[in-house]
Design a protein around this motif. Structure first.
Motif, mmCIF file in Angstrom:
data_model
loop_
_atom_site.group_PDB
_atom_site.id
_atom_site.type_symbol
_atom_site.label_atom_id
_atom_site.label_comp_id
_atom_site.label_asym_id
_atom_site.label_seq_id
_atom_site.Cartn_x
_atom_site.Cartn_y
_atom_site.Cartn_z
ATOM 1 N N GLN A 103 27.095 50.680 26.520
ATOM 2 C CA GLN A 103 27.234 49.484 27.341
ATOM 3 C C GLN A 103 26.646 49.735 28.730
ATOM 4 O O GLN A 103 26.275 50.876 29.063
ATOM 5 C CB GLN A 103 28.708 49.089 27.469
ATOM 6 N N VAL A 104 26.574 48.682 29.529
ATOM 7 C CA VAL A 104 26.135 48.823 30.914
ATOM 8 C C VAL A 104 27.293 49.372 31.736
ATOM 9 O O VAL A 104 28.404 48.826 31.710
ATOM 10 C CB VAL A 104 25.674 47.473 31.492
ATOM 11 N N VAL A 105 27.048 50.467 32.440
ATOM 12 C CA VAL A 105 28.108 51.153 33.180
ATOM 13 C C VAL A 105 27.594 51.600 34.544
ATOM 14 O O VAL A 105 26.393 51.683 34.782
ATOM 15 C CB VAL A 105 28.633 52.389 32.412
ATOM 16 N N LEU A 106 28.540 51.906 35.408
ATOM 17 C CA LEU A 106 28.259 52.589 36.663
ATOM 18 C C LEU A 106 28.672 54.040 36.468
ATOM 19 O O LEU A 106 29.792 54.308 36.020
ATOM 20 C CB LEU A 106 29.059 51.960 37.810
ATOM 21 N N SER A 107 27.771 54.954 36.732
ATOM 22 C CA SER A 107 28.061 56.365 36.471
ATOM 23 C C SER A 107 29.340 56.809 37.176
ATOM 24 O O SER A 107 29.610 56.421 38.311
ATOM 25 C CB SER A 107 26.890 57.239 36.922
ATOM 26 N N GLU A 108 30.131 57.614 36.484
ATOM 27 C CA GLU A 108 31.377 58.108 37.074
ATOM 28 C C GLU A 108 31.098 59.054 38.229
ATOM 29 O O GLU A 108 31.699 58.951 39.292
ATOM 30 C CB GLU A 108 32.216 58.808 36.002
ATOM 31 N N GLY A 109 30.209 59.995 38.006
ATOM 32 C CA GLY A 109 29.824 60.916 39.066
ATOM 33 C C GLY A 109 28.613 60.391 39.816
ATOM 34 O O GLY A 109 28.158 59.260 39.605
ATOM 35 N N SER A 110 28.074 61.216 40.688
ATOM 36 C CA SER A 110 26.905 60.815 41.461
ATOM 37 C C SER A 110 25.650 60.862 40.601
ATOM 38 O O SER A 110 25.621 61.485 39.529
ATOM 39 C CB SER A 110 26.732 61.742 42.666
ATOM 40 N N PHE A 111 24.612 60.202 41.075
ATOM 41 C CA PHE A 111 23.316 60.240 40.402
ATOM 42 C C PHE A 111 22.826 61.680 40.320
ATOM 43 O O PHE A 111 22.311 62.112 39.280
ATOM 44 C CB PHE A 111 22.333 59.364 41.187
ATOM 45 N N ALA A 112 23.008 62.441 41.396
ATOM 46 C CA ALA A 112 22.574 63.841 41.414
ATOM 47 C C ALA A 112 23.284 64.662 40.340
ATOM 48 O O ALA A 112 22.674 65.519 39.687
ATOM 49 C CB ALA A 112 22.829 64.447 42.793
ATOM 50 N N GLN A 113 24.556 64.391 40.121
ATOM 51 C CA GLN A 113 25.312 65.130 39.110
ATOM 52 C C GLN A 113 24.787 64.872 37.707
ATOM 53 O O GLN A 113 24.862 65.748 36.837
ATOM 54 C CB GLN A 113 26.792 64.748 39.190
ATOM 55 N N MET A 114 24.246 63.686 37.475
ATOM 56 C CA MET A 114 23.738 63.346 36.151
ATOM 57 C C MET A 114 22.584 64.268 35.737
ATOM 58 O O MET A 114 22.397 64.546 34.551
ATOM 59 C CB MET A 114 23.292 61.892 36.108
ATOM 60 N N PHE A 115 21.821 64.757 36.697
ATOM 61 C CA PHE A 115 20.697 65.635 36.391
ATOM 62 C C PHE A 115 21.175 66.985 35.842
ATOM 63 O O PHE A 115 20.445 67.637 35.097
ATOM 64 C CB PHE A 115 19.842 65.846 37.640
ATOM 65 N N ARG A 116 22.373 67.378 36.207
ATOM 66 C CA ARG A 116 22.896 68.664 35.717
ATOM 67 C C ARG A 116 23.243 68.608 34.243
ATOM 68 O O ARG A 116 23.353 69.643 33.579
ATOM 69 C CB ARG A 116 24.129 69.052 36.539
ATOM 70 N N HIS A 117 23.428 67.402 33.715
ATOM 71 C CA HIS A 117 23.788 67.238 32.302
ATOM 72 C C HIS A 117 22.602 66.774 31.461
ATOM 73 O O HIS A 117 22.740 66.580 30.250
ATOM 74 C CB HIS A 117 24.933 66.244 32.175
ATOM 75 N N ASN A 118 21.463 66.574 32.112
ATOM 76 C CA ASN A 118 20.264 66.117 31.402
ATOM 77 C C ASN A 118 19.090 67.021 31.786
ATOM 78 O O ASN A 118 18.372 66.744 32.744
ATOM 79 C CB ASN A 118 19.962 64.658 31.752
ATOM 80 N N LYS A 119 18.919 68.074 31.033
ATOM 81 C CA LYS A 119 17.970 69.127 31.388
ATOM 82 C C LYS A 119 16.523 68.651 31.374
ATOM 83 O O LYS A 119 15.664 69.252 32.031
ATOM 84 C CB LYS A 119 18.137 70.318 30.443
#
Length: 258
Positions: free
Chosen positions: A230-246
């Motif tokens: 679904q359409v969501v607002l990330s729980e963590g920061s945008f920067a944190q998302m990069f740590r989970h997407n190599k």
């Protein structure tokens, strides 16, 4: 004297706030407000592939990351400039605004951005604020035809896509490397900006799209998530998302022009 000092402090405070990350630009709040209305709407892939013949699809109830951004941008442009949302959508989604088969759609974000800039719909904010560049080396679609309904049984379409890839691959684009993205965002990234996430996957330039949204002192991503469905607002920061997407390498930042 005390009153003059108080006024000066207020003016300095206002000036300081205008320089903080997320400070608004004309049109940004409209884009973000439109994008927020999609929260909770289901993520559905391949909604543009439902017809044998290419035609304009408008499905505001089921979106993927790209169609979500396209619909919001088209709606916002129609609001500020007047005219029909569908007319803007056609010019956003198709080369020269003309539907002429599957390959007339702007499949690669690099060309999608170039078209949007030429049409005066968006501006490339990254090119103004980052000196880091990446050469375009596009080949994913032509080398993975079985992943696309209108390519797997059509050598003619594969050839057309390959020609498009070759034409685009002599260029480069500006991006902001992931190492330079902080949890708090950056002053030149505003609420409602389009965030195009670049990738190291061979043959691709961008792998995901969404909108910048500042909350609780952090830059977050408002996006149609395939994992959340679904359409969501990330729980963590945008920067944190990069740590989970190599495979994510950075971001291109775009802004609607009023």
């Amino acid at each position: 004297m005390i009153m003059k000092l108080s006024i000066l402090i207020l003016l300095l405070t206002a000036a300081s706030l205008s320089l903080t990350a997320g400070a608004q630009e004309p049109g940004c709040q409209l884009v973000l407000n439109n994008a927020l209305t999609y929260l909770g709407k289901p993520y559905v892939a391949h909604t543009l592939e439902i017809n044998d013949e290419e035609q304009l699809v408008v499905n505001l109830e089921e979106v993927d990351c790209t169609t979500f951004v396209e619909y919001v941008l088209a709606q916002s442009l129609a609001t500020v400039r007047g005219g029909a949302m569908e007319d803007y959508l056609k010019r956003i989604r198709y080369r020269d605004g003309r539907i002429d088969g599957y390959t007339s759609r702007l499949h690669y974000i690099a060309e999608w951005v170039e078209s949007g800039v030429q049409n005066g719909f968006i501006e490339d904010i990254t090119a103004m604020n980052s000196t880091d560049t990446v050469p375009l080396k596009l080949s994913f679609m032509s080398t993975h035809p079985n992943a696309y309904r209108h390519l797997k049984d059509s050598p003619e379409n594969v050839k057309k896509i390959k020609d498009i890839e070759k034409k685009l691959s002599v260029r480069f684009f500006h991006y902001l490397p992931k190492e330079k993205i902080s949890d708090e965002g950056l002053p030149w990234i505003k609420d409602g900006d389009i965030l195009c996430i670049t990738t190291q996957i061979a043959g691709l330039d961008v792998v995901h799209l969404g909108f910048a949204c500042y909350r609780d002192g952090q830059l977050k991503l408002l996006h149609a998530s395939s994992s959340s469905k679904q359409v969501v607002l990330s729980e963590g920061s945008f920067a944190q998302m990069f740590r989970h997407n190599k495979n994510w390498t950075g971001v291109r930042v775009l802004r609607m022009i009023q």
